[in-house]
Design an enzyme around this catalytic site. Structure first.
Site, short mmCIF file in Angstrom:
data_model
loop_
_atom_site.label_atom_id
_atom_site.label_comp_id
_atom_site.label_asym_id
_atom_site.label_seq_id
_atom_site.Cartn_x
_atom_site.Cartn_y
_atom_site.Cartn_z
N HIS A 163 45.32 47.33 29.75
CA HIS A 163 44.43 46.38 30.71
C HIS A 163 44.69 47.07 32.08
O HIS A 163 45.65 47.27 32.43
CB HIS A 163 44.74 44.91 30.70
CG HIS A 163 44.01 44.15 31.90
ND1 HIS A 163 42.79 44.23 32.04
CD2 HIS A 163 44.75 43.17 32.86
CE1 HIS A 163 42.53 43.51 33.11
NE2 HIS A 163 43.43 42.68 33.38
N ASN A 176 40.32 46.17 38.73
CA ASN A 176 40.34 45.26 37.56
C ASN A 176 39.11 44.68 37.18
O ASN A 176 38.66 43.80 38.01
CB ASN A 176 41.53 44.14 37.88
CG ASN A 176 41.71 42.99 36.85
OD1 ASN A 176 40.92 43.15 35.86
ND2 ASN A 176 42.80 42.34 36.80
N CYS A 220 40.78 38.23 31.26
CA CYS A 220 41.09 39.71 31.14
C CYS A 220 41.56 40.21 30.00
O CYS A 220 41.37 41.35 29.50
CB CYS A 220 42.20 40.16 32.18
SG CYS A 220 41.76 39.99 33.96
O1 UT7 Z 1 44.63 40.69 34.88
C1 UT7 Z 1 45.54 39.75 35.20
C2 UT7 Z 1 45.13 39.62 36.58
N1 UT7 Z 1 46.21 39.66 37.88
C3 UT7 Z 1 46.92 40.75 38.06
O2 UT7 Z 1 47.39 41.29 37.12
C4 UT7 Z 1 47.76 40.61 39.29
C5 UT7 Z 1 49.01 40.67 39.32
N2 UT7 Z 1 49.56 40.66 40.61
C6 UT7 Z 1 49.63 41.74 41.30
O3 UT7 Z 1 49.04 42.91 40.89
C7 UT7 Z 1 50.37 42.05 42.63
O4 UT7 Z 1 51.27 40.69 42.87
C8 UT7 Z 1 49.43 41.79 43.87
C9 UT7 Z 1 49.01 43.32 43.89
C10 UT7 Z 1 48.48 40.84 43.83
C11 UT7 Z 1 50.25 41.92 45.07
O5 UT7 Z 1 51.29 42.84 45.20
P1 UT7 Z 1 52.86 42.19 45.59
O6 UT7 Z 1 53.55 43.39 45.50
O7 UT7 Z 1 53.14 41.18 44.49
O8 UT7 Z 1 52.46 41.51 46.88
P2 UT7 Z 1 52.95 40.15 47.26
O9 UT7 Z 1 51.78 39.21 46.88
O10 UT7 Z 1 54.06 39.65 47.20
O11 UT7 Z 1 52.65 40.11 49.01
C12 UT7 Z 1 53.24 41.13 49.83
C13 UT7 Z 1 52.80 41.07 51.21
C14 UT7 Z 1 52.49 39.63 51.86
O12 UT7 Z 1 52.84 39.73 53.20
P3 UT7 Z 1 54.10 39.04 53.45
O13 UT7 Z 1 54.09 37.67 53.22
O14 UT7 Z 1 55.20 39.88 52.98
O15 UT7 Z 1 54.21 39.41 55.22
C15 UT7 Z 1 51.00 39.59 51.70
O16 UT7 Z 1 50.46 38.65 52.62
O17 UT7 Z 1 51.38 41.92 51.40
C16 UT7 Z 1 50.48 40.94 51.75
N3 UT7 Z 1 49.28 41.39 51.30
C17 UT7 Z 1 48.35 42.23 51.82
N4 UT7 Z 1 48.42 43.16 52.72
C18 UT7 Z 1 47.53 44.07 53.08
C19 UT7 Z 1 48.66 40.52 50.10
N5 UT7 Z 1 47.48 41.40 50.01
C20 UT7 Z 1 47.19 42.18 50.85
C21 UT7 Z 1 46.14 43.14 51.18
N6 UT7 Z 1 46.47 44.09 52.33
N7 UT7 Z 1 45.35 43.43 50.65
#
Ligand code: UT7
Length: 330
Positions: free
Chosen positions: A257, A287, A120
C-alpha cells in the site's frame, strides 16, 4: 471435464489498467495553501505530488477509465465479465453502488456487481473476495477495481492529513484457470485478511448518512497509525509466506500500500525484503486508498518490472483497522 488429481482453480491476472486525473497538486502548490513545506512532506512521507479529480469527475468516472484499460489489455469486453467488485470509500452516491454504474458503462449485461468498503485495504479485500468466487467455480472472469476521490473527504485546513491523499483508480481482470495446486501455478496463491474495530478513533471520517447526513472529513492520529501499520503489515505478510512455504527470498516484487515511503521501507526491512524488490509509487500519487496497490502494480507492469511468472506480494492496511496480504504469481 475431468481435472487431474490435485488440480485446483486459480484466479489468474489477465489484464491491468489505471487512470489518474489530469490535475496535479504538487508540494509547492500546498506550500501556498498551508503552513507546510516540500521538505517536510518529502522527508516524512516521500510524496511529491498527487492527482486531483476534475469537478465533473466522479469515482465511477475514474473506475470506468481504469476498467476499460484493463479490459483492453485482457482483450475482453464488458459482456465477458461476470463478477465486478469496486473497492471504494468515496462512492458517487450513497446508493446505488459505483460498481453497478461501472457495470452499465462498460456494457456488462449479466453477472453481479457490488462495492466493497475496507478503506485503504479495499483492493486486497476485493481481490480476496473475487478469488473466492472464481476458485469456487461459480464465476469465470472478474473485474476488480480500486477507485477513490479522497480529495473530497479532506479538510484542506488540516495539514496533518490533506497533504497525504490523492485521487485515482486502477483495475485488474482475473480469470479462473486450472492450476496444479502448487506455488508454481499462476494466479492468487494465498490471501489473508484481518480487521480490528477497536482502532476506530485513530483513523475515521467524521460524517456519514446515519450520523451527520454529510460526507464528513478524514481524521487521523498519524503517529499511532504509523506505529501499528508496520506491525500489522508484517504479521499478515508473514502469514502469507507461512501458508505457501515461501520466503522473502522467493519474492520477485513487493507491492505494498502506497501511504508513506517510511512505512513501506520499515515494513520491507522488517520482512527482510531487498530494497530493489520494493515497488514504490507513492511519490507520484500520494495515498489513493483502495486504488494504491493496483496503481503501483500497473506502474510496475507498464515499465516492464513485473513479468509473467514473477512472484508478487501485495499488502495494505487502513481504517477500521483493516489489513491484508495476497501472494500472486503473475
Ligand atoms: O493508509 C493508512 C492511512 N494512513 C497512514 O498510513 C498514515 C500513517 N502516518 C503517517 O504517515 C505519519 O504519521 C504522518 C506523515 C501523518 C506524520 O508524520 P510523523 O512523523 O508521524 O509526524 P507527527 O504527526 O508526529 O508530527 C510531527 C510534527 C508536528 O509538529 P510538532 O508538534 O512536533 O511541533 C506536526 O504538527 O510535524 C507537524 N506537521 C507538519 N508540518 C509541516 C504535521 N503535518 C505537517 C505538515 N507540514 N503537513
Amino acid at each position: 471435464m475431468t481435472r487431474p488429481q490435485n488440480a485446483v482453480l486459480r484466479s489468474v491476472v489477465i489484464g491491468l489498467g489505471s487512470y489518474l486525473p489530469k490535475r496535479i497538486l504538487s508540494n509547492a502548490d500546498l506550500e501556498k495553501m498551508l503552513d507546510t513545506s516540500d521538505a517536510w512532506i518529502t522527508q516524512r512521507t516521500g510524496i511529491k505530488l498527487r492527482h486531483i479529480a476534475a469537478d465533473d469527475e466522479r469515482t465511477s468516472t475514474l473506475a470506468t477509465h481504469a476498467a476499460r484499460a484493463a479490459l483492453a489489455e485482457a482483450g475482453l469486453e464488458g459482456k465477458d465479465i461476470d463478477l465486478l467488485i469496486v473497492a471504494t470509500t468515496t462512492p458517487d452516491y450513497t446508493f446505488p453502488s459505483v460498481a453497478t454504474q461501472v457495470q452499465a458503462a462498460i456494457g456488462m449485461t449479466g453477472g453481479v456487481a457490488f462495492d466493497l468498503q475496507a478503506v485503504c485495504s479495499g483492493f486486497i479485500f476485493a481481490l480476496t473476495t473475487a478469488d473466492k468466487f472464481l476458485t469456487a467455480g461459480s464465476h469465470k472472469r472478474a473485474l476488480v477495481i480500486g477507485a477513490e476521490i479522497f480529495s473530497r473527504l479532506l479538510d484542506w485546513k488540516d495539514r496533518g492529513t490533506c497533504v497525504l491523499f490523492g485521487d485515482g483508480a486502477a483495475a485488474m481482470v482475473l480469470e479462473a484457470q486450472p492450476g496444479g495446486g502448487t506455488t508454481a501455478d499462476r494466479g492468487v496463491l494465498t490471501a489473508h485478511l484481518r480487521s480490528d474495530g477497536r482502532h476506530f478513533s485513530k483513523l475515521y471520517v467524521d460524517g456519514g448518512p446515519s450520523s451527520t447526513q454529510t460526507a464528513g472529513h478524514i481524521r487521523m492520529e498519524g503517529r499511532e497509525v504509523f506505529k501499528l501499520a508496520v506491525t500489522m503489515i508484517t504479521d499478515v505478510v508473514e502469514a502469507a509466506f507461512a501458508a505457501t512455504g515461501t520466503t522473502a527470498e522467493d519474492l520477485d516484487w513487493f507491492v505494498p500500500h502506497q501511504a508513506n515511503a517510511r512505512i513501506i521501507d520499515a515494513s520491507a526491512e522488517k520482512l527482510n525484503i531487498a530494497p530493489q524488490k520494493v515497488v514504490k509509487t507513492v511519490a507520484f500519487h500520494g495515498n489513493t486508498s483502495a486504488a494504491s496497490v493496483p496503481l503501483a502494480l500497473a506502474a510496475a507492469r507498464a515499465d516492464g518490472r513485473i513479468k509473467p511468472g514473477d512472484l508478487v506480494m501485495l499488502e495494505a492496511m487502513g481504517g477500521g483497522f483493516t489489513w491484508g496480504a495476497a501472494l500472486v504469481r503473475w
